[in-house]
Design an enzyme around this catalytic site. Sequence first.
Site, mmCIF file in Angstrom:
data_model
loop_
_atom_site.group_PDB
_atom_site.id
_atom_site.type_symbol
_atom_site.label_atom_id
_atom_site.label_comp_id
_atom_site.label_asym_id
_atom_site.label_seq_id
_atom_site.Cartn_x
_atom_site.Cartn_y
_atom_site.Cartn_z
ATOM 1 N N SER A 25 0.828 -1.198 0.000
ATOM 2 C CA SER A 25 0.000 0.000 0.000
ATOM 3 C C SER A 25 0.862 1.246 0.000
ATOM 4 O O SER A 25 1.756 1.401 0.833
ATOM 5 C CB SER A 25 -0.920 0.005 1.221
ATOM 6 O OG SER A 25 -1.677 1.188 1.273
ATOM 7 N N ASP A 26 0.585 2.133 -0.940
ATOM 8 C CA ASP A 26 1.215 3.448 -0.924
ATOM 9 C C ASP A 26 0.730 4.198 0.312
ATOM 10 O O ASP A 26 -0.406 4.005 0.757
ATOM 11 C CB ASP A 26 0.834 4.202 -2.201
ATOM 12 C CG ASP A 26 1.601 5.497 -2.334
ATOM 13 O OD1 ASP A 26 2.814 5.502 -2.071
ATOM 14 O OD2 ASP A 26 0.981 6.512 -2.703
ATOM 15 N N LYS A 27 1.568 5.045 0.874
ATOM 16 C CA LYS A 27 1.188 5.758 2.105
ATOM 17 C C LYS A 27 0.287 6.954 1.816
ATOM 18 O O LYS A 27 -0.858 7.022 2.277
ATOM 19 C CB LYS A 27 2.430 6.224 2.863
ATOM 20 C CG LYS A 27 2.103 7.021 4.151
ATOM 21 C CD LYS A 27 3.348 7.495 4.845
ATOM 22 C CE LYS A 27 3.968 8.674 4.120
ATOM 23 N NZ LYS A 27 3.173 9.925 4.242
ATOM 24 N N THR A 62 -3.476 6.888 0.611
ATOM 25 C CA THR A 62 -3.984 5.522 0.686
ATOM 26 C C THR A 62 -4.145 5.108 2.142
ATOM 27 O O THR A 62 -5.225 4.704 2.565
ATOM 28 C CB THR A 62 -3.041 4.554 -0.039
ATOM 29 O OG1 THR A 62 -2.863 5.003 -1.381
ATOM 30 C CG2 THR A 62 -3.592 3.147 -0.049
#
Length: 770
Positions: free
Chosen positions: A296-298, A301
């Site tokens: 997961s991109d931070k 997201t």
Amino acid sequence: MNTAVPPSGLTTSEAQAALRAAGPNEIPDTRESLVRRLADKLWAPVPWMLEAAVLLELLQGKRLEAAVIAALILFNAAVALFQEGRARSALAALKTRLALDAHARRDGAWQTIAARDVVPGDVVKLSLGAVVPADARIVAGNVLIDQSMLTGESVAVEAGVGDAAFSGAMIRRGEATAVVTATGARTQFGRAAELVRTAHVVGTQQKSVLRVVRNLAVFNGLVVLGFVGYAWWIGVPWTTIEPIVLVCVLASIPVSLPATFTLAAALAAHALAARGVLPTRLSALDEAGTMDVLCSDKTGTLTRNELRVASARPAPGCDEARLLGLAALASSDGGADPVDAAIRAAAPHVDGLPTLVAFVPFDPATKRAEARVIAGDGRESRIVKGAFAAVAAGARADADSRREAERLETQGYRVLAVAVGAAGQSTIAGLIALSDPPRDDARSLVTRLHEHAVRVVMVTGDAPATAQTVAREIGLVGPVCVAGATAPRPADCAVFAGVVPEDKFSLVQALQAEGHVVGMCGDGVNDAPALRQAHMGIAVSQATDVAKAAAGLVLTEPGLAGVLAAIEEGRRAFRRVHTYALNSIVKKIVTVLFVTAGFVMTGEPILTPLLMIVLLVVGDFLSMSIATDRVTPSRTLNVWRVDALTVTGIVLGIAQLAFATGVLAIGAFALRLAPDALVTLAFLTLVCGGQATIYAVRTNGALWESAPSAWLVAASVADVVVGVTVATLGHLAAPLPPLVIAVLLVASVGLAYGLNRLSRLASLRRGSRR
């Protein structure tokens, strides 16, 4: 950097005239005709088997039976066409919701227009993260452009004035102005689209179940050959053998297999759409259910993507207002970069700032943006803004600045440095701390994903200290690994910090090499390569065009609840298909062996082809209601254990065969029923046994563990009513005494309990968890 003045663009009237002449900027939708799609439905393995049965019936002069089987074929095709039509409608809606935009200069001003309205001669802006809307020639600026979707070259290329940019390409760095040269089918992409067709990939579920059915077909074929050899050896005439063989052939055909898969996928996709998730391909549902690692991109997201300046720390000789003003000069004006937007929003009006001459947008590879400015005294200098480590590498940064940057990072801030000066002689003017709080649902999402056997790995370009603070807040536990450094196995890391786009792509590949089914959530152009490489790419609601194009699922609502929804619906669909497959295994084993055993026991056929056709219509098609059943999504991954499934089916099939053979023996030797009545008894036994099997295998626990869906109950009632009606009225077979029918119905309830217990024991012994 080229600073040529871009053309003024078209006027509205000129654009409208060009649109009428050239047509919309889209690839024509060349749909197949209804007749062609119907022909495709009739030319496949399952229809072939039914069509062969039609020929066999016609050769025997049985036109009614042949007509009924032909009706089955058409009904199956009609169901598939109907569900396909619904899928086409969903796809059309998806295309509308994911329609691309373009930034074009019309009437002397920049406007956002639909990409389909772009015409030859339009002046368009190509910015970081954008998709080139049409074939164009660059007239100002420089960009790094990824045209791999057209050329097949994985390396992006630099493009400047005079170079071509093709429709569908992705801007990886920089900004440019271009003049459109071709649109729609006249683009390079449009011409290529006319030469190719999208390949159809069969999902893991369908391949697994088809393998089971194929094995059963081989098994049933061997049983039939053995029966024919036995009958021929004891002198049974061919006229008696032929209808029994036809019954066995019909019993081996998985009539409702294609329609059931289509129905299960369509219902799951419909349920997802209601929860704000749009699958771009039906196989995405199965992939979501099998995913065990989610990268997961931070920003945007796991966090809110609401960047704001929390603090500005100017260096000696500079004040806070001037620091923010200098940073604003090195920020894009009107772009979609949230960092630049936050800095511009916080920067006050300051007199005496230098004049901007040229601007180089943020480059994810170098992690900085740059502005060339001229001061009031005519001296030229550079302003560099970016990640502290990237800026400090090319500027003089004292120990105090480094300590302050580390302190801010440990507090969870994203730290930017601003440096000013001539090339090679710049100094740090100050630090800017940005905050982006976690989403409200991030922590609960991570916890629930872990409960569903999905490990979350946060992938970010932030410094390790900043990333670790965010990870702690959302409940991610594990090592923080730095991109490019020696690290443990990728799956052991909770966070990857200091990541650039190429690192994300490599990380997904490394996880896949370890045997993981990888999902990737993201919203920006930086995420697109990894989204495309991952088994399950998930574009969040505010994703860029290229991220949506690369993803298998698109979230239309804010937040990441849709990720969990996709996993749950994927696992619900898996359990329904799993139940259907197990039910199909048992039916195929029982019917063929029962017909054979019945002949050996009585010396007469115990089932006519016409009654077998009724079983196909009633049993197989009503069993499609399994696709609507109320099931609880599993906390474990979707895994097809075909061997365990087949063994469980064989065990249950043998148990049901013993029940059916026992009922037939009682009818033949205890009740001394006539041969015609035995045929009716065999028919009703298979009807009741089929329903008992469905309810025995639909749950992992006891029969009463969960209530079935209304559609499943209605289908069961219809199946039993048809069976009892045939057995009572005697239109298609000899009638049975009401007491015999009643006792058989009660006995079937006991069979359901017995098969359920046996199913649970077989699953437990073999680890066949669903």
